[in-house]
Design a protein around this motif. Structure first.
Motif, PDB file in Angstrom:
ATOM      1  N   ALA A   2      -9.919 -11.125  13.058  1.00 35.91           N
ATOM      2  CA  ALA A   2      -9.308 -11.912  14.404  1.00 35.91           C
ATOM      3  C   ALA A   2      -8.281 -13.183  13.914  1.00 35.91           C
ATOM      4  O   ALA A   2      -8.648 -13.848  13.066  1.00 35.91           O
ATOM      5  N   ASP A   3      -7.242 -13.036  14.207  1.00 35.53           N
ATOM      6  CA  ASP A   3      -6.300 -14.172  14.267  1.00 35.53           C
ATOM      7  C   ASP A   3      -6.535 -15.298  14.962  1.00 35.53           C
ATOM      8  O   ASP A   3      -6.181 -16.438  14.894  1.00 35.53           O
ATOM      9  N   TRP A   4      -6.679 -15.075  16.115  1.00 37.57           N
ATOM     10  CA  TRP A   4      -7.000 -15.899  17.298  1.00 37.57           C
ATOM     11  C   TRP A   4      -8.122 -16.905  17.066  1.00 37.57           C
ATOM     12  O   TRP A   4      -7.968 -18.176  17.305  1.00 37.57           O
ATOM     13  N   ILE A  33      -8.295  -7.834  20.967  1.00 42.14           N
ATOM     14  CA  ILE A  33      -7.605  -6.754  21.363  1.00 42.14           C
ATOM     15  C   ILE A  33      -7.595  -6.549  22.722  1.00 42.14           C
ATOM     16  O   ILE A  33      -6.570  -6.398  23.293  1.00 42.14           O
ATOM     17  N   GLN A  34      -8.773  -6.976  23.412  1.00 47.65           N
ATOM     18  CA  GLN A  34      -8.683  -7.003  24.830  1.00 47.65           C
ATOM     19  C   GLN A  34      -7.982  -7.982  25.397  1.00 47.65           C
ATOM     20  O   GLN A  34      -7.316  -7.899  26.472  1.00 47.65           O
ATOM     21  N   CYS A  35      -8.241  -9.226  24.795  1.00 51.00           N
ATOM     22  CA  CYS A  35      -7.175 -10.294  25.373  1.00 51.00           C
ATOM     23  C   CYS A  35      -5.828 -10.291  25.093  1.00 51.00           C
ATOM     24  O   CYS A  35      -5.338 -10.513  25.970  1.00 51.00           O
ATOM     25  N   GLU A  36      -5.229  -9.665  24.066  1.00 54.58           N
ATOM     26  CA  GLU A  36      -3.932  -9.610  23.843  1.00 54.58           C
ATOM     27  C   GLU A  36      -3.590  -8.501  24.898  1.00 54.58           C
ATOM     28  O   GLU A  36      -2.279  -8.478  25.188  1.00 54.58           O
ATOM     29  N   VAL A  42       2.697 -14.486  23.228  1.00 54.32           N
ATOM     30  CA  VAL A  42       3.122 -15.787  22.628  1.00 54.32           C
ATOM     31  C   VAL A  42       3.700 -15.628  21.243  1.00 54.32           C
ATOM     32  O   VAL A  42       3.658 -14.652  20.618  1.00 54.32           O
ATOM     33  N   ASN A  43       4.601 -16.695  20.865  1.00 55.99           N
ATOM     34  CA  ASN A  43       5.429 -16.636  19.751  1.00 55.99           C
ATOM     35  C   ASN A  43       4.631 -17.014  18.323  1.00 55.99           C
ATOM     36  O   ASN A  43       5.339 -16.730  17.242  1.00 55.99           O
ATOM     37  N   THR A  44       3.366 -17.335  18.296  1.00 61.90           N
ATOM     38  CA  THR A  44       2.670 -17.683  17.328  1.00 61.90           C
ATOM     39  C   THR A  44       1.434 -16.474  16.766  1.00 61.90           C
ATOM     40  O   THR A  44       0.828 -16.196  18.095  1.00 61.90           O
ATOM     41  N   ASP A  89     -13.267 -15.989  33.813  1.00 63.14           N
ATOM     42  CA  ASP A  89     -13.135 -17.328  33.160  1.00 63.14           C
ATOM     43  C   ASP A  89     -12.099 -16.750  32.123  1.00 63.14           C
ATOM     44  O   ASP A  89     -11.220 -17.482  31.802  1.00 63.14           O
ATOM     45  N   VAL A  90     -12.331 -15.773  31.605  1.00 64.65           N
ATOM     46  CA  VAL A  90     -11.524 -15.381  30.340  1.00 64.65           C
ATOM     47  C   VAL A  90     -10.070 -15.038  30.810  1.00 64.65           C
ATOM     48  O   VAL A  90      -9.094 -15.676  30.260  1.00 64.65           O
ATOM     49  N   LYS A  91      -9.982 -14.433  31.955  1.00 63.74           N
ATOM     50  CA  LYS A  91      -8.338 -14.058  32.501  1.00 63.74           C
ATOM     51  C   LYS A  91      -7.964 -15.453  33.094  1.00 63.74           C
ATOM     52  O   LYS A  91      -6.905 -15.307  32.626  1.00 63.74           O
ATOM     53  N   ALA A  92      -8.530 -16.354  33.507  1.00 59.05           N
ATOM     54  CA  ALA A  92      -8.048 -17.707  33.818  1.00 59.05           C
ATOM     55  C   ALA A  92      -7.487 -18.292  32.662  1.00 59.05           C
ATOM     56  O   ALA A  92      -6.498 -19.017  32.768  1.00 59.05           O
ATOM     57  N   LEU A  93      -8.117 -18.199  31.424  1.00 54.99           N
ATOM     58  CA  LEU A  93      -7.450 -18.793  30.440  1.00 54.99           C
ATOM     59  C   LEU A  93      -6.382 -18.192  29.637  1.00 54.99           C
ATOM     60  O   LEU A  93      -5.465 -18.820  29.450  1.00 54.99           O
ATOM     61  N   LEU A  94      -6.555 -17.008  29.967  1.00 55.66           N
ATOM     62  CA  LEU A  94      -5.326 -16.009  29.553  1.00 55.66           C
ATOM     63  C   LEU A  94      -3.961 -16.186  30.264  1.00 55.66           C
ATOM     64  O   LEU A  94      -2.969 -16.076  29.941  1.00 55.66           O
ATOM     65  N   ARG A  95      -4.029 -16.224  31.535  1.00 54.36           N
ATOM     66  CA  ARG A  95      -3.282 -16.260  32.633  1.00 54.36           C
ATOM     67  C   ARG A  95      -3.504 -17.277  33.712  1.00 54.36           C
ATOM     68  O   ARG A  95      -4.133 -16.839  34.904  1.00 54.36           O
ATOM     69  N   PRO A  96      -3.375 -18.666  33.407  1.00 52.01           N
ATOM     70  CA  PRO A  96      -3.678 -19.447  34.600  1.00 52.01           C
ATOM     71  C   PRO A  96      -3.110 -19.284  35.764  1.00 52.01           C
ATOM     72  O   PRO A  96      -1.854 -18.949  35.754  1.00 52.01           O
ATOM     73  N   PRO A  97      -4.047 -19.534  36.916  1.00 51.97           N
ATOM     74  CA  PRO A  97      -3.375 -19.445  38.185  1.00 51.97           C
ATOM     75  C   PRO A  97      -2.233 -20.439  38.493  1.00 51.97           C
ATOM     76  O   PRO A  97      -2.262 -21.522  37.703  1.00 51.97           O
ATOM     77  N   SER A  98      -1.256 -19.857  39.068  1.00 58.57           N
ATOM     78  CA  SER A  98       0.054 -20.760  39.479  1.00 58.57           C
ATOM     79  C   SER A  98      -0.506 -21.417  40.546  1.00 58.57           C
ATOM     80  O   SER A  98      -1.126 -21.371  41.456  1.00 58.57           O
ATOM     81  N   ALA A  99      -0.007 -23.067  40.208  1.00 57.27           N
ATOM     82  CA  ALA A  99      -0.307 -23.803  41.313  1.00 57.27           C
ATOM     83  C   ALA A  99       1.176 -24.112  42.253  1.00 57.27           C
ATOM     84  O   ALA A  99       0.887 -25.021  43.184  1.00 57.27           O
ATOM     85  N   ARG A 100       1.966 -23.069  42.270  1.00 58.12           N
ATOM     86  CA  ARG A 100       2.986 -23.289  43.065  1.00 58.12           C
ATOM     87  C   ARG A 100       2.792 -22.996  44.491  1.00 58.12           C
ATOM     88  O   ARG A 100       1.852 -21.799  44.894  1.00 58.12           O
TER      89      ARG A 100
END
Length: 109
Positions: A2-4, A33-36, A42-44, A89-100
């Motif tokens: 795993a790279d991450w 793999i699931q998170c990706e 991302v660029n890194t 919780d994992v989804k929220a870290l990967l795609r934080p909810p928008s505050a707009r």
């Protein structure tokens, strides 16, 4: 590998991680793999700090769920499919909810 999230990072974040480095690394690989698949690209190659944490959290979920049997679908006990979506919780870290605030137009009733 795993790279991450490295095995060392996972052990710092997860006190009850599997003792075997090979098992932990396999969990981290599967979790990444699931998170990706869910996360915006991302660029890194190492992702972001949130992606690292999400990978460890998903690895924990995978490990804990290896013991659960109530969510297995199958026929005659021969073949089984274990249902494993990403946790909220994992989804929220990967795609934080928008505050707009979105305005639909019109007046409230």
């Amino acid at each position: 590998m795993a790279d991450w999230a490295s095995v060392e990072f996972a052990r710092q974040m997860w006190a009850d991680a599997p003792e075997s480095d090979a098992v932990l690394n396999a969990l981290l690989d599967a979790a990444q793999i699931q998170c990706e698949a869910y996360a915006p690209p991302v660029n890194t190659p190492t992702g972001t700090p949130a992606y690292r944490l999400a990978t460890v959290m998903q690895a924990q979920d995978l490990w804990q769920n290896t013991e659960a049997a109530g969510d297995v679908l199958g026929f005659d006990g021969e073949f089984a499919i274990r249902i494993r979506p990403l946790g909220a919780d994992v989804k929220a870290l990967l795609r934080p909810p928008s505050a707009r605030l979105r305005v639909n137009g019109g007046t409230p009733s």
